[in-house]
Structures are given as C-alpha cells and as structure tokens.
Design a protein around this motif. Structure first.
Motif, PDB file in Angstrom:
ATOM      1  N   ALA A  20     -51.675  61.523  -8.594  1.00  0.00           N
ATOM      2  CA  ALA A  20     -52.417  62.859  -8.293  1.00  0.00           C
ATOM      3  C   ALA A  20     -53.824  62.344  -8.725  1.00  0.00           C
ATOM      4  O   ALA A  20     -54.780  63.314  -8.359  1.00  0.00           O
ATOM      5  CB  ALA A  20     -51.951  63.787  -8.939  1.00  0.00           C
ATOM      6  N   GLY A  21     -54.251  61.089  -8.609  1.00  0.00           N
ATOM      7  CA  GLY A  21     -55.666  60.850  -8.907  1.00  0.00           C
ATOM      8  C   GLY A  21     -56.046  60.528 -10.487  1.00  0.00           C
ATOM      9  O   GLY A  21     -55.525  61.424 -11.029  1.00  0.00           O
ATOM     10  N   TRP A  45     -45.714  70.743  -9.740  1.00  0.00           N
ATOM     11  CA  TRP A  45     -46.686  70.705 -10.781  1.00  0.00           C
ATOM     12  C   TRP A  45     -47.445  69.472 -10.819  1.00  0.00           C
ATOM     13  O   TRP A  45     -47.376  68.586 -10.043  1.00  0.00           O
ATOM     14  CB  TRP A  45     -45.730  70.219 -12.109  1.00  0.00           C
ATOM     15  CG  TRP A  45     -44.815  71.455 -12.324  1.00  0.00           C
ATOM     16  CD1 TRP A  45     -44.818  72.425 -13.169  1.00  0.00           C
ATOM     17  CD2 TRP A  45     -43.424  71.714 -11.847  1.00  0.00           C
ATOM     18  NE1 TRP A  45     -43.695  73.172 -13.179  1.00  0.00           N
ATOM     19  CE2 TRP A  45     -42.808  72.731 -12.097  1.00  0.00           C
ATOM     20  CE3 TRP A  45     -42.737  70.759 -10.701  1.00  0.00           C
ATOM     21  CZ2 TRP A  45     -41.466  73.109 -11.853  1.00  0.00           C
ATOM     22  CZ3 TRP A  45     -41.439  71.361 -10.489  1.00  0.00           C
ATOM     23  CH2 TRP A  45     -40.689  72.409 -11.070  1.00  0.00           C
ATOM     24  N   LEU A  46     -48.768  69.699 -11.333  1.00  0.00           N
ATOM     25  CA  LEU A  46     -49.713  68.860 -11.567  1.00  0.00           C
ATOM     26  C   LEU A  46     -49.864  68.686 -13.059  1.00  0.00           C
ATOM     27  O   LEU A  46     -49.966  69.465 -13.752  1.00  0.00           O
ATOM     28  CB  LEU A  46     -51.171  69.036 -10.997  1.00  0.00           C
ATOM     29  CG  LEU A  46     -51.225  69.018  -9.643  1.00  0.00           C
ATOM     30  CD1 LEU A  46     -52.647  69.465  -8.921  1.00  0.00           C
ATOM     31  CD2 LEU A  46     -51.151  67.625  -8.924  1.00  0.00           C
ATOM     32  N   THR A  47     -49.722  67.542 -13.591  1.00  0.00           N
ATOM     33  CA  THR A  47     -49.713  67.377 -14.873  1.00  0.00           C
ATOM     34  C   THR A  47     -50.850  66.095 -15.312  1.00  0.00           C
ATOM     35  O   THR A  47     -50.919  65.342 -14.309  1.00  0.00           O
ATOM     36  CB  THR A  47     -48.293  66.859 -15.454  1.00  0.00           C
ATOM     37  OG1 THR A  47     -47.769  65.595 -15.129  1.00  0.00           O
ATOM     38  CG2 THR A  47     -47.335  67.923 -15.101  1.00  0.00           C
ATOM     39  N   GLU A 139     -53.148  71.860  -2.981  1.00  0.00           N
ATOM     40  CA  GLU A 139     -53.942  70.918  -3.768  1.00  0.00           C
ATOM     41  C   GLU A 139     -54.113  69.677  -3.176  1.00  0.00           C
ATOM     42  O   GLU A 139     -52.954  69.201  -3.074  1.00  0.00           O
ATOM     43  CB  GLU A 139     -53.443  70.718  -5.363  1.00  0.00           C
ATOM     44  CG  GLU A 139     -54.309  70.058  -6.308  1.00  0.00           C
ATOM     45  CD  GLU A 139     -55.608  70.544  -6.568  1.00  0.00           C
ATOM     46  OE1 GLU A 139     -56.879  69.533  -6.360  1.00  0.00           O
ATOM     47  OE2 GLU A 139     -55.809  71.912  -6.739  1.00  0.00           O
ATOM     48  N   PRO A 140     -55.203  68.881  -2.821  1.00  0.00           N
ATOM     49  CA  PRO A 140     -55.193  67.696  -2.080  1.00  0.00           C
ATOM     50  C   PRO A 140     -54.448  66.539  -2.935  1.00  0.00           C
ATOM     51  O   PRO A 140     -53.734  65.480  -2.510  1.00  0.00           O
ATOM     52  CB  PRO A 140     -56.400  67.333  -1.677  1.00  0.00           C
ATOM     53  CG  PRO A 140     -57.093  68.602  -1.900  1.00  0.00           C
ATOM     54  CD  PRO A 140     -56.259  69.578  -2.774  1.00  0.00           C
ATOM     55  N   ALA A 141     -54.315  66.636  -4.427  1.00  0.00           N
ATOM     56  CA  ALA A 141     -53.878  65.671  -5.157  1.00  0.00           C
ATOM     57  C   ALA A 141     -52.348  65.545  -5.095  1.00  0.00           C
ATOM     58  O   ALA A 141     -51.791  64.670  -5.528  1.00  0.00           O
ATOM     59  CB  ALA A 141     -54.532  66.004  -6.422  1.00  0.00           C
ATOM     60  N   LEU A 146     -45.980  65.613  -1.934  1.00  0.00           N
ATOM     61  CA  LEU A 146     -45.151  66.574  -1.079  1.00  0.00           C
ATOM     62  C   LEU A 146     -44.848  65.864   0.156  1.00  0.00           C
ATOM     63  O   LEU A 146     -43.588  66.301   0.710  1.00  0.00           O
ATOM     64  CB  LEU A 146     -46.283  67.753  -0.752  1.00  0.00           C
ATOM     65  CG  LEU A 146     -46.023  68.724   0.477  1.00  0.00           C
ATOM     66  CD1 LEU A 146     -44.679  69.349  -0.075  1.00  0.00           C
ATOM     67  CD2 LEU A 146     -46.944  69.628   0.654  1.00  0.00           C
ATOM     68  N   GLY A 147     -45.383  65.007   0.580  1.00  0.00           N
ATOM     69  CA  GLY A 147     -44.919  64.096   1.914  1.00  0.00           C
ATOM     70  C   GLY A 147     -43.549  63.366   1.694  1.00  0.00           C
ATOM     71  O   GLY A 147     -42.827  63.449   2.450  1.00  0.00           O
TER      72      GLY A 147
END
Length: 188
Positions: A20-21, A45-47, A139-141, A146-147
C-alpha cells in the motif's frame, strides 16, 4: 467430483495482501463459501509498522493468503510466515480440470441407453487469476489489493455457478450431495 490437488481443509476466507506504499500493506478479505451472508468482499484494512503487526496477525488469522507482492515489509513478515498461501494459477488449473471431468461425466451419462436427450450442464468459463481493473473510489493505496480481491471474487462466482450445476443433477452430486462446495483452493 472434486478431487485433484485441492487442500482438504482450506480456509473459507482468502486475505489478499498487497503493498500500500512505503511500509504499509492493504488487506481485503474474500469469502469463498457460497452461503456466506453479505458480500464476498467482507473487509478491508490498511496496516503499517508498530501496532499494525498485531492488527495484521489478527486480520489474517484463519485465512489463506493471496500475497500480491513478492516482498513484504520486515514488520509484516512474522504475521505472514506460517499461513497457507493460495496458488491462483494452480487453483484455476485444478478448477478447469473439474469442469473437464463434469463435461466428461455428462457425455458418459448421455451415452447411456435412454439418456440421449439429457441436457448437459451450462458451465461458465473460469477466469484466469488476475486483478480486475476498475475505478477505485476509496483509499488509492488499497487499489492493488482490491483489484486482486475482485478477480478472486469473479472466480468464486464462476465456481459457484459450476457447483450449482453439479448440485442440480443427481448423477453429478457425488459424496457432497446437494451441499454447496466453497471455492476449492490449491495451497502451498
């Protein structure tokens, strides 16, 4: 009718894990069971480092993992270390072999005396394992995760249709009978 190299005790959820960057990871859950209530995409989730390691371990508990990127940040490696990994290409190859066996079984059934007018199951094409690209509004990250989650969702939906065709025909049911079979996975 299933057989093959599928994991007998595969988890009912796949966690798609992607970069996610920076040091962050994005995770999307994909539910494989056809009777799952709600959407197949059940959580995101973004972690990151720090408290993210404990959160990542919690989010991945009980899941198979589809790891999109070859390398993960050092802080995330322990949470991913011992989890079963989905092999998308091998899973699709095995699923296509199942579809081939169903077609062969249908042909054999039609060849039986008095069964020549039998309608063969209408089986969908199983998509290759790939991310589905579409405009992402969140969220772009998280777009890469998601894809891939959407690609896995499309595969699970195609499998659900194959399994529906199996359950409708007594000569295809096999030992599972009319019980739905979640998307089987090849794990490593």
């Amino acid at each position: 009718m299933i057989g093959g190299a599928f994991a007998a005790d595969a988890p009912a959820t796949v966690a798609v894990v992607a970069d996610a960057g920076g040091e962050a990871l994005a995770v999307w859950h994909v539910e494989l069971a056809p009777a799952a209530s709600g959407d197949r995409l059940s959580g995101a989730w973004l972690t990151g480092p720090g408290d993210g390691a404990a959160e990542l371990a919690r989010v991945l508990a009980g899941c198979a993992v589809l790891q999109v990127d070859a390398v993960v940040p050092d802080w995330a490696a322990p949470a991913l270390a011992d989890l079963p990994r989905m092999d998308p290409a091998a899973t699709v190859a095995e699923l296509r072999a199942v579809v081939g066996r169903i077609r062969d079984r249908a042909a054999a059934e039609r060849a039986r005396p008095g069964r020549g007018t039998l309608t063969a199951p209408r089986l969908p094409e199983l998509p290759d394992p790939a991310p589905i690209d579409f405009p992402h509004v969140g969220e772009p990250a998280a777009a890469a995760a998601l894809g891939w989650a959407r690609g896995l969702e499309a595969l699970a939906e195609a499998w659900a249709e194959v399994d529906s065709q199996r359950r409708r025909r007594d000569w295809l049911r096999g030992p599972r009978g009319t019980d739905p079979v979640p998307l089987p996975l090849v794990l490593h």
